[in-house]
Design a protein around this motif. Structure first.
Motif, short mmCIF file in Angstrom:
data_model
loop_
_atom_site.label_atom_id
_atom_site.label_comp_id
_atom_site.label_asym_id
_atom_site.label_seq_id
_atom_site.Cartn_x
_atom_site.Cartn_y
_atom_site.Cartn_z
N ALA A 16 13.82 -0.56 -0.98
CA ALA A 16 14.88 0.21 -0.33
C ALA A 16 14.74 -0.01 1.17
N PRO A 17 15.70 0.43 1.98
CA PRO A 17 15.56 0.21 3.42
C PRO A 17 14.29 0.80 4.02
N ASP A 18 13.80 1.91 3.44
CA ASP A 18 12.65 2.59 4.05
C ASP A 18 11.44 2.71 3.13
N ARG A 19 11.49 2.14 1.92
CA ARG A 19 10.37 2.31 1.01
C ARG A 19 10.38 1.25 -0.08
N LEU A 20 9.24 1.16 -0.76
CA LEU A 20 9.07 0.24 -1.88
C LEU A 20 8.68 1.05 -3.11
N TYR A 21 9.13 0.57 -4.26
CA TYR A 21 8.75 1.15 -5.54
C TYR A 21 8.02 0.06 -6.34
N VAL A 22 6.79 0.36 -6.76
CA VAL A 22 5.97 -0.62 -7.47
C VAL A 22 5.55 -0.06 -8.82
N ALA A 23 5.87 -0.78 -9.89
CA ALA A 23 5.40 -0.40 -11.22
C ALA A 23 3.97 -0.88 -11.38
N ASP A 24 3.04 0.06 -11.58
CA ASP A 24 1.64 -0.29 -11.82
C ASP A 24 1.39 -0.12 -13.32
N THR A 25 1.40 -1.23 -14.02
CA THR A 25 1.45 -1.21 -15.48
C THR A 25 0.25 -0.52 -16.10
N LEU A 26 -0.96 -0.81 -15.64
CA LEU A 26 -2.16 -0.28 -16.28
C LEU A 26 -2.44 1.18 -15.94
N THR A 27 -1.89 1.68 -14.85
CA THR A 27 -2.06 3.11 -14.55
C THR A 27 -0.85 3.93 -15.01
N HIS A 28 0.15 3.25 -15.60
CA HIS A 28 1.30 3.93 -16.21
C HIS A 28 2.02 4.84 -15.21
N ARG A 29 2.31 4.27 -14.06
CA ARG A 29 2.98 5.05 -13.03
C ARG A 29 3.75 4.13 -12.09
N VAL A 30 4.57 4.73 -11.25
CA VAL A 30 5.26 4.03 -10.18
C VAL A 30 4.72 4.55 -8.86
N VAL A 31 4.37 3.64 -7.96
CA VAL A 31 3.82 3.99 -6.66
C VAL A 31 4.90 3.76 -5.60
N LEU B 54 5.64 3.24 -1.67
CA LEU B 54 5.03 2.84 -0.41
C LEU B 54 6.07 2.85 0.70
N ASP B 55 5.62 3.07 1.94
CA ASP B 55 6.53 2.83 3.05
C ASP B 55 6.50 1.35 3.40
N MET B 56 7.27 0.93 4.36
CA MET B 56 7.40 -0.50 4.63
C MET B 56 6.16 -1.10 5.30
N GLN B 57 5.23 -0.25 5.70
CA GLN B 57 3.96 -0.73 6.26
C GLN B 57 2.83 -0.66 5.23
N GLY B 58 3.17 -0.26 4.00
CA GLY B 58 2.18 -0.26 2.94
C GLY B 58 1.46 1.04 2.71
N ALA B 59 1.79 2.09 3.43
CA ALA B 59 1.16 3.39 3.22
C ALA B 59 1.74 4.04 1.96
N VAL B 60 0.86 4.65 1.15
CA VAL B 60 1.30 5.29 -0.09
C VAL B 60 1.98 6.62 0.25
N LEU B 61 3.23 6.75 -0.17
CA LEU B 61 4.00 7.98 0.05
C LEU B 61 3.90 8.93 -1.13
N GLY B 62 3.65 8.38 -2.31
CA GLY B 62 3.57 9.22 -3.49
C GLY B 62 3.58 8.37 -4.75
N THR B 63 3.44 9.02 -5.88
CA THR B 63 3.48 8.35 -7.18
C THR B 63 4.22 9.26 -8.16
N PHE B 64 4.70 8.67 -9.24
CA PHE B 64 5.22 9.49 -10.33
C PHE B 64 4.96 8.79 -11.65
N GLY B 65 4.75 9.60 -12.68
CA GLY B 65 4.47 9.08 -14.02
C GLY B 65 3.02 9.17 -14.40
N GLU B 66 2.78 9.17 -15.70
CA GLU B 66 1.47 9.14 -16.30
C GLU B 66 1.64 8.62 -17.71
N ARG B 67 0.55 8.32 -18.41
CA ARG B 67 0.70 7.74 -19.74
C ARG B 67 1.19 8.78 -20.74
#
Length: 322
Positions: free
Chosen positions: A158-173, A175-188
């Motif tokens: 997105a213009p201000d963030r990234l959404y990354v599917a982390d398959t083995l941790t069963h969540r979406v992370v 990030l901001d555009m500089q790589g800082a973690v803004l939050g996560t959602f999901g669990e197995r």
């Protein structure tokens, strides 16, 4: 006389070559039409027979090709970027200039690729890394296992963030555009908002996030902050079912396109998960697919990574899927 039959045969072949491949089949009005196949050989000038023979004799370098492509994105420069799982290569197709180039990155297993501004963002699943690179392939920042990633796969920008599917941790992370973690959602799990090996992610123009929940055989929809909205899909081999759901994308009217990797088709759904249209089909010919993977939609053009055929298939939306 055999000249006339030969001419007629040639004319028939020419007509077959230009005949439109479209869905649904005539006489229904077309809604999806095949445009072209994209690979390094198709966009580079074909070498003369003499040159090819000479290169074979002298041991010249092999022609570039895609090995195991997976992710695809279209940059603001209108170039098509394709992540190759083998070799750490991003294939770059400039359709306006009819040119091909490649970015050779120091990564093990590229899966996802997204673009924003002048930067590309990639996931390296084997080493558990997410990285930003510039258009020349120079690494700007990297995040990895020290930041909580295990097997990052799909990525959306997105213009201000990234959404990354982390398959083995069963969540979406997030990030901001500089790589800082803004939050996560999901669990197995299998309940709404839970994941069982998520693989691909897309974002619509209105900010919603679509996640391929692969082993729950569904697509889940969230708002921009990760709040669950709805889900659709089930395991099966019928039309509209999922077996190996992979790439996901959303067109300008909110229709949801999902790659069904096992059956080599793309299925189009409305916002409520109702199937509207299916296109593709198994094979090596025009418009056909073999183990399709990632996808992207830009300006009514649909890009499907046709992984086992080592190419990208391009289609255009010529009517509403409804």
């Amino acid at each position: 006389m055999i000249v006339l039959p030969l001419l007629l045969a040639a004319a028939t072949l020419a007509q077959t070559a230009v005949r439109a491949v479209e869905w649904p089949a005539p006489p229904e009005p077309a809604r999806i039409r095949y445009v072209r196949s994209l690979d390094p050989a198709s966009i580079r000038p074909r070498r003369s027979l003499f040159t090819r023979v000479l290169r074979a004799i002298t041991g010249g370098r092999d022609e570039p090709s895609m090995t195991q492509p997976y992710g695809v994105t279209v940059g603001t420069d209108r170039r098509v970027y394709v992540a190759d799982t083998v070799g750490g290569v991003i294939h770059v197709f400039d359709l306006e200039k009819t040119s091909y180039s490649a970015l050779h990155l120091n990564f093990e297993s590229l899966i996802g690729v997204a673009s924003a501004g002048e930067r590309l963002f990639v996931t390296d699943s084997a080493s558990g890394r997410v990285a930003a690179v510039d258009r020349r392939g120079r690494t700007l920042w990297t995040r990895g296992r020290q930041d909580g990633f295990e097997r990052p796969t799909g990525i959306a920008a997105a213009p201000d963030r990234l959404y990354v599917a982390d398959t083995l941790t069963h969540r979406v992370v997030i990030l901001d555009m500089q790589g800082a973690v803004l939050g996560t959602f999901g669990e197995r799990g299998s309940r709404p908002g839970q994941f069982n090996f998520p693989t691909n992610v897309a974002r619509s123009a209105d900010g919603r996030v679509f996640v391929t929940d692969a082993m729950n055989f569904r697509v889940q929809v969230f708002d921009a902050s990760g709040r669950f909205l709805r889900a659709f899909g089930q395991l099966g081999d019928g039309v509209g079912d999922f077996d190996k759901p992979k790439g996901v994308a959303v067109d300008r009217d909110g229709h949801i396109y999902v790659v069904e990797g096992f059956h080599d088709v793309v299925q189009i759904f409305d916002e409520d998960g109702r199937l509207l249209l299916t296109f593709g089909g198994s094979g090596r010919g025009a418009g056909e697919l073999w183990l399709p993977a990632g996808m992207a939609i830009v300006n009514d053009v649909v890009y499907i990574v046709d992984s086992a055929n080592r190419r990208v298939q391009m289609y255009e939306r010529v009517g509403s899927p409804q």
